[in-house]
Design a protein around this motif. Structure first.
Motif: not given
Ligand code: C2E
Ligand code: MG
Ligand code: MG
Ligand code: MG
Length: 282
Positions: A256-266
Motif C-alpha cells: 500500500x502506498x503513494x506509489x500505487x495511489x493516494x487515498x481517494x474518494x470512492x
C-alpha cells in the motif's frame, strides 16, 4: 507568542496558549455537530497483492468535510475525539459508511475487502463485536470482506479485555491486522498475546527499504517473522518502484502506498481500478 523549550519544541505561552485552547474547544464543539450532521467521509487507498499485482482490498481512511475549513485530516480531530470520549460514535459511523460502500461495490461486481482502523479505546468496549455483527448483517457484507486494523497502543490499556474483544471479532470471521507494526512499545509481546492475522509494517521502515540497509534488514526479517507466525505481511508507505521491487523479492504479501495511489474518494478509486485492472469490473 511561542518560545522554544530545551528540546527545541515550540511551546505556546500566555495568550497563544489560550488561543490554542479555545481553538481546540471550538473544533471539538464543531466535531460533535459534525458527527450529528454526518460530515465524516472516507477516502480509500488500494492494497495490492504483490504476487498477482491485483488490488484485492482498500483501506478506509476517515476525513472530516468541515463546512468552512474544507477537508480535515484525522491527525487533527482523532486525538480530540479520543480525548472527549467520542471515539465509539466515530468508529460506528466509519464502519457504517465503509460497509455501505463495500455492499455497493459488491453489487457492481467489485469484490474488494475493506480495512477499517480501530482505536485503542474501541477495544475496551465489549459491545463492539455485537455492533460489527449488526453492521455486517444490515449491509449484507460477509465477515471475510471486513478487515480491522489495530495498533500496539491497545496493550497499554486493559490488554485482557482487548484480547477478548479481538478474539470475538476474529471468531466471527473478521480478519485482524496489527497496524504501524514496529513503532509500539512492545511489538513482540503484542504478537505473542494477540489473535491477529496480518502484520502491517510501519512506513518508517518501508519507504526507504530500497536504499537504507537497516530498513532493508528490518523489512526482510519482519516478512520472515510474519510468515513463521502464519501471518501475512503488509507493507505501507511504498513510495517508489524500487521499494516495490525489493518487497516483491523479499516475499512481502501486500503493499500500500503513494506509489500505487493516494487515498481517494470512492468514485475516483473505481475509475483508477477500471484503468488498471479492467478484468475486475463487469
Ligand atoms: P494508518 O492507519 O497507518 O494509515 C496510513 C496513513 O499513511 C494514512 O494517513 C495514509 O494516507 C498515509 N499513507 C499512505 N500511503 C502513504 C505513503 O506512501 N507515504 C506516506 N508518507 N504516507 C502514506 P491518514 O489518512 O492521514 O491517516 C492517519 C492515521 O489516522 C491512520 O494511520 C490511522 O491511524 C488514523 N485513522 C485514519 N482513519 C481512521 C479511522 O477511521 N479510525 C481510526 N480509529 N483511525 C483512523
Ligand atoms: Mg491503518
Ligand atoms: Mg499504519
Ligand atoms: Mg498510522
Amino acid at each position: 507568542l511561542a518560545k522554544n523549550d530545551h528540546r527545541g519544541v515550540a511551546v505556546a505561552t500566555g495568550a497563544a496558549a489560550d488561543d490554542a485552547g479555545r481553538q481546540r474547544l471550538t473544533t471539538l464543539e464543531e466535531l460533535r455537530t459534525g458527527l450529528d450532521r454526518g460530515e465524516l467521509t472516507l477516502h480509500y487507498q488500494p492494497q495490492m497483492e504483490v504476487g498477482t499485482g491485483e488490488t484485492t482490498g482498500v483501506e478506509a481512511l476517515v476525513r472530516w468535510e468541515h463546512p468552512r475549513r474544507g477537508l480535515v485530516f484525522p491527525d487533527v480531530f482523532l486525538p480530540l475525539a479520543e480525548h472527549a470520549g467520542l471515539m465509539g460514535r466515530l468508529t460506528l459511523q466509519v464502519l457504517d459508511i465503509a460497509l455501505a460502500q463495500c455492499r455497493e461495490w459488491r453489487d457492481e461486481g467489485l469484490y474488494l475487502v475493506v480495512a477499517v482502523n480501530l482505536s485503542a479505546s474501541n477495544l475496551q468496549d465489549t459491545s463492539l463485536p455485537g455492533h460489527v455483527a449488526d453492521g455486517l448483517a444490515r449491509h449484507g457484507v460477509p465477515p471475510g470482506a471486513l478487515h480491522l486494523e489495530v495498533t500496539e497502543e491497545i496493550l497499554m490499556r486493559d490488554a485482557a479485555r482487548a484480547t477478548e474483544v479481538l478474539a470475538e471479532l476474529r471468531a466471527m470471521g473478521v480478519r485482524l491486522a496489527v497496524d504501524d507494526y514496529g513503532t509500539g512499545y512492545s511489538s513482540l509481546a503484542y504478537l505473542h498475546a494477540l489473535p491477529v492475522d496480518d502484520l502491517k509494517l510501519d512506513r518508517a521502515f518501508v519507504t526507504h527499504c530500497d536504499t537504507d540497509p537497516r530498513s532493508a534488514a528490518i523489512v526482510k526479517s519482519t516478512v520472515e517473522l510474519a510468515h513463521n507466525l502464519g501471518m501475512r505481511m503488509i507493507a505501507e508507505g511504498v513510495e517508489n518502484e524500487a521499494a516495490l521491487d525489493r518487497l516483491r523479492e523479499w516475499g512481502c504479501d501486500l503493499v500500500q502506498g503513494y506509489h500505487l495511489s493516494r487515498p481517494q474518494p470512492a468514485d475516483r478509486l473505481v475509475t483508477w481500478l477500471r484503468e488498471r485492472q479492467p478484468s475486475t469490473l463487469a
